[in-house]
Design a protein around this motif. Structure first.
Motif, PDB file in Angstrom:
ATOM      1  N   ALA A 108       0.845  -1.199   0.000  1.00  0.00           N
ATOM      2  CA  ALA A 108       0.000   0.000   0.000  1.00  0.00           C
ATOM      3  C   ALA A 108       0.878   1.245   0.000  1.00  0.00           C
ATOM      4  O   ALA A 108       0.630   2.205  -0.745  1.00  0.00           O
ATOM      5  CB  ALA A 108      -0.921  -0.019   1.218  1.00  0.00           C
ATOM      6  N   LEU A 109       1.924   1.211   0.823  1.00  0.00           N
ATOM      7  CA  LEU A 109       2.848   2.352   0.854  1.00  0.00           C
ATOM      8  C   LEU A 109       3.461   2.582  -0.524  1.00  0.00           C
ATOM      9  O   LEU A 109       3.563   3.714  -1.006  1.00  0.00           O
ATOM     10  CB  LEU A 109       3.968   2.092   1.866  1.00  0.00           C
ATOM     11  N   ALA A 110       3.840   1.477  -1.160  1.00  0.00           N
ATOM     12  CA  ALA A 110       4.443   1.597  -2.489  1.00  0.00           C
ATOM     13  C   ALA A 110       3.459   2.214  -3.475  1.00  0.00           C
ATOM     14  O   ALA A 110       3.824   3.042  -4.305  1.00  0.00           O
ATOM     15  CB  ALA A 110       4.893   0.233  -2.975  1.00  0.00           C
ATOM     16  N   PHE A 111       2.192   1.805  -3.351  1.00  0.00           N
ATOM     17  CA  PHE A 111       1.192   2.332  -4.287  1.00  0.00           C
ATOM     18  C   PHE A 111       0.915   3.812  -4.048  1.00  0.00           C
ATOM     19  O   PHE A 111       0.470   4.511  -4.955  1.00  0.00           O
ATOM     20  CB  PHE A 111      -0.103   1.506  -4.201  1.00  0.00           C
ATOM     21  N   ILE A 112       1.153   4.288  -2.816  1.00  0.00           N
ATOM     22  CA  ILE A 112       0.976   5.723  -2.558  1.00  0.00           C
ATOM     23  C   ILE A 112       1.912   6.523  -3.457  1.00  0.00           C
ATOM     24  O   ILE A 112       1.615   7.633  -3.866  1.00  0.00           O
ATOM     25  CB  ILE A 112       1.219   6.032  -1.061  1.00  0.00           C
ATOM     26  N   GLY A 113       3.036   5.888  -3.792  1.00  0.00           N
ATOM     27  CA  GLY A 113       3.988   6.530  -4.691  1.00  0.00           C
ATOM     28  C   GLY A 113       3.383   6.938  -6.018  1.00  0.00           C
ATOM     29  O   GLY A 113       3.909   7.797  -6.718  1.00  0.00           O
ATOM     30  N   PHE A 114       2.266   6.331  -6.387  1.00  0.00           N
ATOM     31  CA  PHE A 114       1.639   6.692  -7.661  1.00  0.00           C
ATOM     32  C   PHE A 114       0.863   8.008  -7.572  1.00  0.00           C
ATOM     33  O   PHE A 114       0.471   8.567  -8.591  1.00  0.00           O
ATOM     34  CB  PHE A 114       0.679   5.581  -8.103  1.00  0.00           C
ATOM     35  N   THR A 115       0.597   8.473  -6.355  1.00  0.00           N
ATOM     36  CA  THR A 115      -0.182   9.705  -6.200  1.00  0.00           C
ATOM     37  C   THR A 115       0.517  10.825  -6.963  1.00  0.00           C
ATOM     38  O   THR A 115       1.729  10.971  -6.905  1.00  0.00           O
ATOM     39  CB  THR A 115      -0.286  10.093  -4.712  1.00  0.00           C
ATOM     40  N   GLY A 116      -0.275  11.609  -7.662  1.00  0.00           N
ATOM     41  CA  GLY A 116       0.333  12.702  -8.404  1.00  0.00           C
ATOM     42  C   GLY A 116       0.595  12.338  -9.842  1.00  0.00           C
ATOM     43  O   GLY A 116       0.802  13.209 -10.677  1.00  0.00           O
ATOM     44  N   VAL A 117       0.592  11.030 -10.148  1.00  0.00           N
ATOM     45  CA  VAL A 117       0.751  10.624 -11.542  1.00  0.00           C
ATOM     46  C   VAL A 117      -0.406  11.185 -12.361  1.00  0.00           C
ATOM     47  O   VAL A 117      -0.250  11.662 -13.473  1.00  0.00           O
ATOM     48  CB  VAL A 117       0.804   9.095 -11.647  1.00  0.00           C
ATOM     49  N   LEU A 118      -1.595  11.126 -11.763  1.00  0.00           N
ATOM     50  CA  LEU A 118      -2.782  11.591 -12.464  1.00  0.00           C
ATOM     51  C   LEU A 118      -3.330  12.833 -11.775  1.00  0.00           C
ATOM     52  O   LEU A 118      -3.564  12.823 -10.566  1.00  0.00           O
ATOM     53  CB  LEU A 118      -3.850  10.505 -12.441  1.00  0.00           C
ATOM     54  N   GLN A 119      -3.556  13.864 -12.519  1.00  0.00           N
ATOM     55  CA  GLN A 119      -4.112  15.071 -11.922  1.00  0.00           C
ATOM     56  C   GLN A 119      -5.630  14.990 -11.872  1.00  0.00           C
ATOM     57  O   GLN A 119      -6.263  15.399 -10.911  1.00  0.00           O
ATOM     58  CB  GLN A 119      -3.670  16.307 -12.725  1.00  0.00           C
ATOM     59  N   GLY A 120      -6.227  14.423 -12.906  1.00  0.00           N
ATOM     60  CA  GLY A 120      -7.685  14.444 -13.006  1.00  0.00           C
ATOM     61  C   GLY A 120      -8.384  13.420 -12.129  1.00  0.00           C
ATOM     62  O   GLY A 120      -9.584  13.494 -11.915  1.00  0.00           O
ATOM     63  N   GLY A 121      -7.663  12.433 -11.633  1.00  0.00           N
ATOM     64  CA  GLY A 121      -8.276  11.339 -10.881  1.00  0.00           C
ATOM     65  C   GLY A 121      -8.831  11.825  -9.596  1.00  0.00           C
ATOM     66  O   GLY A 121      -9.799  11.350  -9.079  1.00  0.00           O
TER      67      GLY A 121
END
Lengths: 152, 367, 200
Positions: free
Chosen positions: C187-200
């Motif tokens: 889950a922590l690793a997946f938080i790293g994806f935050t910011g990849v998408l602005q519109g989400g």
């Protein structure tokens, strides 16, 4: 905890008395994974793997077979004997696995402690890490087994 | 307010009921496979209600395919050839079939469902297998762990079998077993007595069927079995015969001896029977009688490790050692072995050493 | 909003549901089968694939049921009951159909269906889609994304657990314990994806 249908089927098979009277689970209420994990954790503390144990068991059985039912000296501390019946046992896991109905009795000459196992036991321990549920006819306690067959 | 609640509940109930009806209706159509025809070996045709597994359909029609796991796809014993109509191979069958079997259409009959007309091939001998109901007539103690069971046939009341064959006894549901299971035992009785069968059974610790026979079965109880099975039998030649057996392996040999006596077979025969202790020996008187009645038959019992207080003046040592000592040359013989797999393997080795070729050695390990 | 904008939004929502807002790793829904069936990759694969299928289909069905049955009748508070009933009925139906028409598919996928009927991730996806007022196309994208997200998570976990088999794990942590810790790390690793998408 939810279990996969394959695991449910396996547990059903282990609980049923198709293969051996009373089934493989005995009075144990734990799930198959819990039983295996707990026993393997115990082995871990003794520094042995299930594969090593199964190999040693197989060696003893092979040596004892030469006695055709008589006690055979394995080494200075141990004697073993096999008792065979006709017929086959199948492994409850879904893969081809057929074994003779052969029991190996191993005795520590000094202490007199004795343990017995079947050919199916060797396979279950070596391949599946399964020592059977507590209270089943052929449950083998991992600690007692390791103490009996290894010099520790 | 009350009305609102009522309407709301009504609507949810109606939706659920509609969905339930939909499911019930679709089940009615989807799970109904209608009547299917199963053609066996291109000759016999049976019509069955579709939807069940092939294994259970066949056993409903009194065709008994061997199975140890009760149709759960664990033992892989119920293989048979499906020529047409089985559909794709299932992932549950894959571990049990090699490439050659897959190519020739071999399937696990407990996994294949009858969904349409099928064409299948089963071994011819399975056709002759019938199911019998019988009554336990007599239980005799032979040793501390071997008993002889005599059953009187009820329905059908006659059985024809070739001496050396075995039957599968059905263990009913009892305290130690929640399921019906079959276990195989060689027939030991006199084949001329078609109204009875006799079995010699040794107690196996943890065994479902032997526990039942030893601890629960009483004279007068009704049990079922099916059979006869097996290829173990006396050949038609004139070669001298050597029998080697141990424990309950006595059963088929005794049956063959009855057969030799009944039919005046005059072949030279010698029978080595091994036991551990003197108390494990049984039926010595009967064997002596055979010795007198058959023209050229010798019974040689061997005890491997008699207790010091046991009196034994016969042969001593493992039965295989006794054979080696006593028989010397077996090149002209035919050998019939019955007993534990270890005994059979060891005896085979000794016989080969004594000059016998492997194609003259017959045994039935049930395995 | 025109169709192409909607499809674009559906795509964004879908990708967001896989990575930044993974239904399992950020909402911790459907955790029970996730722990129970992630011992072997094969089983995890089957269950994951079945979840994708059921998630997409039930999102569609539930969207329609919500829009055309519950809203007009002003019964939106009944969505919990109705959604779960629809999911259950749909799963049952699909199981029957697969069993009838493709026994092979039934053995690989169909056997997992009963396990999914009461999977909270499935119900969760339907409820989120309603709360967030998605349009039909976006809801489908969301269902697909959530399903794929769950699939990715369980297959990854099964891979890790198969590797762990031969490793020494402290006795008290074996089984579910270590699985939960790994889930947390994932889950922590997946938080790293935050910011990849602005519109989400």
């Amino acid at each position: 905890m939810k279990k996969s249908p394959q695991k449910q089927k396996l547990e059903q098979m282990l609980h049923s008395s198709r293969i051996v009277a009373g089934g493989f689970m005995g009075t144990d209420t734990r799930s198959i994974d819990e039983i295996i994990d707990a026993d393997l954790a115990r082995l871990d503390r003794l520094g042995k793997t299930a594969t090593e144990i199964a190999q040693k068991m197989q060696q003893i059985t092979d040596a004892a077979c030469r006695g055709l039912g008589e006690w055979v000296k394995i080494d200075d501390r141990r004697q073993a004997m096999v008792d065979e019946a006709k017929g086959i046992m199948v492994c409850p896991w879904p893969h081809p696995g057929r074994f003779c109905k052969r029991l190996t009795f191993v005795k520590n000459v000094d202490t007199g402690t004795q343990i017995r196992w079947s050919d199916l036991n060797i396979h279950l321990i070596g391949e599946h890490g399964f020592f059977e549920g507590v209270g089943s006819e052929f449950r083998i306690e991992p600690i007692g087994l390791v103490e009996l067959i290894f010099d520790i | 307010m009350a009305q609102e609640i009522l309407v709301a509940v009504l609507i949810v109930s109606l939706t659920s009921a509609a969905l339930a009806t939909l499911l019930a209706v679709s089940e009615r159509f989807l799970s109904d496979y209608g009547q299917c025809r199963v053609l066996l070996n291109d000759e016999k045709e049976i019509t069955v209600q579709g939807g069940k597994t092939l294994l259970s359909v066949l056993s409903d029609n009194k065709i008994f395919i061997p199975s140890a796991c009760g149709g759960r796809g664990t033992c892989g014993l119920c293989k048979l050839k499906v020529q047409e109509g089985a559909g794709l191979l299932l992932p549950t069958e894959e571990p049990y079939l090699n490439q050659q079997e897959r190519d020739s259409g071999v399937r696990l009959s407990c996994q294949v469902k009858v969904r349409n007309d099928l064409k299948i091939q089963i071994p011819e001998e399975l056709f002759n297998i019938r199911e019998f109901t019988c009554k336990c007539a007599e239980i005799t103690d032979l040793t501390h762990d071997i008993k002889q069971f005599r059953f009187e046939l009820v329905e059908p009341d006659k059985i024809d079998y070739i001496p050396g064959q075995y039957i599968q006894l059905l263990t009913p549901v009892y305290e130690k077993s929640s399921e019906e299971v079959y276990r195989a035992y060689s027939v030991s009785g006199d084949p001329a007595d078609k109204n009875h069968i006799e079995l010699i059974i040794r107690y196996v610790p943890g065994g479902i069927c032997t526990t039942y026979c030893f601890k629960y079965l009483k004279v007068g109880d009704e049990v079922r079995f099916n059979g006869p099975y097996g290829q173990f039998r006396l050949t038609d030649t004139d070669s001298p015969v050597v029998f080697i057996a141990g424990g309950s392996g006595m059963a088929p040999i005794k049956c063959i001896l009855h057969h030799m006596k009944n039919n005046g077979i005059k072949r030279t025969a010698v029978y080595y029977f091994g036991a551990k202790k003197v108390k494990d020996m049984f039926m010595q008187d009967l064997m002596k009688k055979f010795q007198d009645e058959l023209p050229d038959f010798k019974f040689i019992p061997a005890v491997s490790s008699p207790d010091p207080d046991e009196k034994w003046d016969g042969q001593k040592g493992l039965v295989t050692e006794v054979v080696k000592r006593d028989l010397k040359n077996a090149a002209q013989h035919e050998a019939y072995l019955c007993g534990s797999p270890g005994l059979v393997d060891a005896a085979e080795k000794v016989l080969v050493e004594l000059g016998l070729t492997e194609d003259k050695i017959f045994y039935d390990k049930f395995a | 909003m025109n169709i192409s904008a909607e499809i674009w939004q559906a795509f964004v929502v879908c990708v967001a549901a896989i990575f930044t807002q993974n239904i399992l790793l950020s909402y911790f829904l459907g955790l029970c089968p996730f722990i129970g069936v992630s011992r072997e990759i094969k089983a995890a694969f089957g269950l994951g694939a079945a979840v994708i299928f059921v998630m997409v289909s039930t999102c569609m069905l539930n969207w329609l049921a919500y829009r055309y049955v519950l809203l007009p009748l002003n019964l939106h508070f009944f969505r919990f009951i109705l959604f779960i009933v629809i999911i259950a009925a749909f799963v049952q139906f699909v199981e029957m159909v697969i069993d009838r028409f493709s026994p092979r598919l039934y053995q690989t996928l169909g056997v997992f269906l009963p396990l999914i009927t009461v999977n909270c991730a499935i119900l969760g996806a339907s409820l989120f889609m309603v709360i967030r007022n998605y349009t039909f196309i976006v809801a489908v994208g969301y269902g697909l994304g959530s399903g794929i997200g769950w699939f990715v998570a369980i297959v990854a976990m099964a891979g890790i657990r198969q590797k762990l088999k031969n490793d020494r794990i402290p006795p008290g942590l074996q089984g579910a314990g270590i699985t939960l810790i790994i889930t947390g790390l994932m889950a922590l690793a997946f938080i790293g994806f935050t910011g990849v998408l602005q519109g989400g």
